[in-house]
Design an enzyme around this catalytic site. Structure first.
Site, PDB file in Angstrom:
ATOM      1  N   GLN A   1      13.529  -3.065  31.713  1.00  0.00           N
ATOM      2  CA  GLN A   1      14.096  -2.674  33.008  1.00  0.00           C
ATOM      3  C   GLN A   1      13.996  -3.829  34.016  1.00  0.00           C
ATOM      4  O   GLN A   1      14.932  -4.079  34.778  1.00  0.00           O
ATOM      5  CB  GLN A   1      13.347  -1.430  33.531  1.00  0.00           C
ATOM      6  CG  GLN A   1      13.930  -0.827  34.792  1.00  0.00           C
ATOM      7  CD  GLN A   1      15.300  -0.190  34.549  1.00  0.00           C
ATOM      8  OE1 GLN A   1      15.663   0.103  33.419  1.00  0.00           O
ATOM      9  NE2 GLN A   1      16.067  -0.017  35.610  1.00  0.00           N
TER      10      GLN A   1
ATOM     11  N   PHE B   1       0.890  -1.163   0.000  1.00  0.00           N
ATOM     12  CA  PHE B   1       0.000   0.000   0.000  1.00  0.00           C
ATOM     13  C   PHE B   1       0.925   1.209   0.000  1.00  0.00           C
ATOM     14  O   PHE B   1       1.606   1.467   0.995  1.00  0.00           O
ATOM     15  CB  PHE B   1      -0.855  -0.064   1.274  1.00  0.00           C
ATOM     16  CG  PHE B   1      -1.713   1.140   1.570  1.00  0.00           C
ATOM     17  CD1 PHE B   1      -3.080   1.131   1.287  1.00  0.00           C
ATOM     18  CD2 PHE B   1      -1.182   2.272   2.177  1.00  0.00           C
ATOM     19  CE1 PHE B   1      -3.880   2.230   1.603  1.00  0.00           C
ATOM     20  CE2 PHE B   1      -1.979   3.367   2.490  1.00  0.00           C
ATOM     21  CZ  PHE B   1      -3.328   3.345   2.209  1.00  0.00           C
TER      22      PHE B   1
ATOM     23  N   SER C   1       3.108  13.063   6.600  1.00  0.00           N
ATOM     24  CA  SER C   1       1.852  13.402   7.282  1.00  0.00           C
ATOM     25  C   SER C   1       0.891  14.158   6.359  1.00  0.00           C
ATOM     26  O   SER C   1      -0.324  14.007   6.459  1.00  0.00           O
ATOM     27  CB  SER C   1       2.162  14.267   8.507  1.00  0.00           C
ATOM     28  OG  SER C   1       2.984  13.552   9.398  1.00  0.00           O
TER      29      SER C   1
ATOM     30  N   GLU D   1       0.964   4.517  10.013  1.00  0.00           N
ATOM     31  CA  GLU D   1      -0.511   4.615   9.979  1.00  0.00           C
ATOM     32  C   GLU D   1      -0.982   6.006  10.455  1.00  0.00           C
ATOM     33  O   GLU D   1      -2.057   6.151  11.028  1.00  0.00           O
ATOM     34  CB  GLU D   1      -1.104   3.529  10.871  1.00  0.00           C
ATOM     35  CG  GLU D   1      -2.147   2.652  10.236  1.00  0.00           C
ATOM     36  CD  GLU D   1      -1.623   1.675   9.194  1.00  0.00           C
ATOM     37  OE1 GLU D   1      -2.244   1.616   8.146  1.00  0.00           O
ATOM     38  OE2 GLU D   1      -0.621   0.985   9.407  1.00  0.00           O
TER      39      GLU D   1
END
Ligand SMILES: Cc1cc2nc3c(=O)[nH]c(=O)nc-3n(C[C@H](O)[C@H](O)[C@H](O)COP(=O)(O)OP(=O)(O)OC[C@H]3O[C@@H](n4cnc5c(N)ncnc54)[C@H](O)[C@@H]3O)c2cc1C
Length: 385
Positions: free
Chosen positions: A336, A123, A132, A363
Site C-alpha cells: 500500500q 519431507f 491437517s 507446517e
C-alpha cells in the site's frame, strides 16, 4: 533479561548478509521469473554458513549451532530469497531426521552429501486426502521378504520434484485403533516412484510437487526409527519447523518494511516525500510494531528450544501463528505504501506478499495451531482423540 545477540552471532549474520547481497540478491528476480532452481554453488554455500546441517553435532558434519543462531541466519536468508530458504530448510529438516533418528548405515550413506548441499531431500507427509489430519495417512507400506512395498500419493511436497531422496511417512498397520505410521527413505530413480510439479502462487524457485508411489520396493534398511512410531518423529520435527517458519516470517517482514521505508523517503507527492504524511507514517508505525512483536515471539521460541523448555512446542506454535499473520499484514501494508508501483513486478513487494502467503498454511495451518494452543491450557482436544 538479555535482548542482544552475542558478538560472534552478529558477525556470522553479517558475513552471510555480505555474501547474500553480493552474490545472491542480484540474481533473485531473474531466477524467480524463470522458475529456476537456485545455482548449485549457492545451495552448497549455505552449508558454509551453517544453514545446512549447522544444528548437527560437529561429528556429524554440523557446526553445533544453537537454535537462536541458526534461526537468526535463517531470517537473514529469508530477507533475500524465500525460495532458497524453503529449499534449504526442508532439506535441513530431512537431514536432521536422518542424523538424529537414522541408523549408522543411513547416516553414512546419506548425510554427508545432504549436509554439503550436494544432494537435496524432501519431507513427505501431506496427501491429497490428508492435510491437517496428518496422522491418518493413506499411503501404505507393506512389509515383504524383499522390502517395503510402497503405494500412494503425497501432495504439496517442497523440493519434491528436485530432491535426490526424502522421507516418506506411510501407514504400516494399525495400533490401538489408530494408524501406525512409519518413515521410509525413498530415493529418486527407485522404480515406480515419480513426481510432478505443482504450480504455486509464489516461491517460484522452490519446486512444489506431487509424489506418486506405484509398487515402489523400498529396502528394509530404509526404515527410519521404529516401525509404527514415526508420527511422533513427524510431530517433533514439524514443531522445529514452526520455529523456523516464525523466523522466515521475521526476515520477510523485515524485507517488506525496509522496502516501504525506502520508498516512503524517495517518492514525492504534493511536493513532499510521502513519508511526511501522517497516514503513511501510521502505516510505517504499524509495520514496525508487527515486526517487533514477531521478533520477540520468534526469539522466545528459539530460546525455548535451546533450553529444552517444557513449553517449547507452545512457543513455536504461537510464534508461527502470530508471525505468519503479521508478515501478511506487513507485506500488504508495504504494498500500500508503494501505491500502484507495489502492484507491479518492478518492485519486490508484490513478490514478498506472494512468497509469504503460504506461511499461514504450511507446517500446520494457523487454525490447527490455535487448536493446539487452546488444548495446551484447556486440556481438551478439538481434534480426533
Ligand atoms: C507452499 C507449501 C509447502 C508445503 N510443503 C510441504 C512439505 O514439504 N511436506 C508436507 O508434508 N506438506 C507440505 N505442505 C502441505 C501443508 O502442510 C498442508 O497444506 C497443511 O498441513 C494443510 O493441509 P491441507 O492443505 O490439506 O488443508 P486442509 O487440512 O484440508 O484444511 C483446509 C482448511 O480447513 C481448516 N481445518 C482443517 N481441519 C480443521 C479443524 N479441525 N478445525 C478448524 N479448521 C480446520 C484448515 O485450517 C484450512 O483452513 C506444504 C504446503 C504449502 C502450501
Amino acid at each position: 533479561m538479555q535482548f542482544e545477540l552475542e558478538d560472534w552471532q552478529v558477525s556470522a549474520t553479517e558475513s552471510l548478509r555480505r555474501y547474500l547481497s553480493a552474490e545472491v540478491a542480484p540474481i533473485v528476480e531473474a531466477y524467480e521469473d524463470e522458475h529456476r532452481l537456485p545455482p548449485p554453488e549457492v545451495i552448497r554455500k549455505m552449508h558454509d554458513f551453517g544453514l545446512l546441517g549447522g544444528l548437527l553435532k560437529q561429528a556429524d558434519g554440523g557446526a553445533g549451532l544453537d537454535y537462536v543462531t541458526y534461526c537468526t541466519l535463517l531470517a537473514e536468508l529469508s530477507r533475500v530469497w524465500p525460495s532458497l530458504r524453503s529449499i534449504i530448510t526442508v532439506s535441513n529438516l530431512a537431514l536432521m531426521i536422518l542424523a538424529e533418528r537414522g541408523t549408522d548405515a543411513q547416516r553414512q550413506r546419506y548425510l554427508n552429501a545432504l549436509v554439503k548441499g550436494e544432494k537435496l531431500a524432501f519431507f513427505a507427509l501431506t496427501e491429497p486426502n490428508v492435510g491437517s489430519d496428518a496422522s491418518h495417512v493413506e499411503t501404505r507400506a507393506v512389509e515383504t521378504d524383499d522390502g517395503w512395498l510402497l503405494n500412494g500419493r503425497k501432495l504439496y511436497i517442497s523440493n519434491g520434484p528436485a530432491a535426490d531422496l526424502g522421507i516418506v511417512f506411510a501407514r504400516t498397520g494399525e495400533k490401538n485403533g489408530r494408524p501406525a505410521v512409519s518413515a521410509l527413505i525413498v530415493e529418486k530413480g527407485m522404480p515406480g516412484f515419480t513426481s510432478v510439479r505443482v504450480r504455486s502462487m509464489g516461491m517460484n524457485c522452490c519446486p512444489l510437487g506431487e509424489l506418486l508411489f506405484d509398487d515402489v520396493l523400498v529396502p528394509k534398511e530404509n526404515l527410519v526409527g521404529e516401525r509404527g512410531a514415526a508420527f511422533e518423529i513427524a510431530k517433533h520435527y514439524l514443531n522445529l519447523g514452526r520455529c523456523f517458519v516464525s523466523f522466515v516470517c521475521l526476515g520477510l517482514s523485515q524485507a517488506a518494511f525496509d522496502a516501504a521505508v525506502r520508498y516512503a523517503g524517495e517518492r514525492h507527492q504534493f511536493g513532499r516525500p510521502i513519508g511526511q504524511f501522517q497516514l503513511v507514517q501510521q502505516m510505517i508505525a504499524d509495520m514496525m510494531t508487527w515486526l517487533e512483536t514477531s521478533r520477540l515471539l520468534s526469539y522466545r521460541a528459539a530460546a525455548a528450544l535451546d533450553r529444552q523448555h517444557a513449553d517449547g512446542a507452545r512457543y513455536c506454535s504461537m510464534a508461527k501463528r502470530h508471525n505468519s499473520e503479521a508478515v501478511l499484514r506487513v507485506c500488504e501494508t508495504a504494498l500500500q505504501v508503494h501505491g500502484g508501483a507495489g502492484y507491479t513486478r518492478d518492485f519486490p513487494v508484490e513478490r514478498f506478499y506472494r512468497d509469504a502467503r503460504h506461511l499461514t498454511i504450511a507446517e500446520g495451518t494457523n487454525q490447527i495451531q490455535a487448536l493446539l494452543l487452546a488444548q495446551s491450557v484447556l486440556g481438551l482436544s478439538a481434534l480426533r482423540g
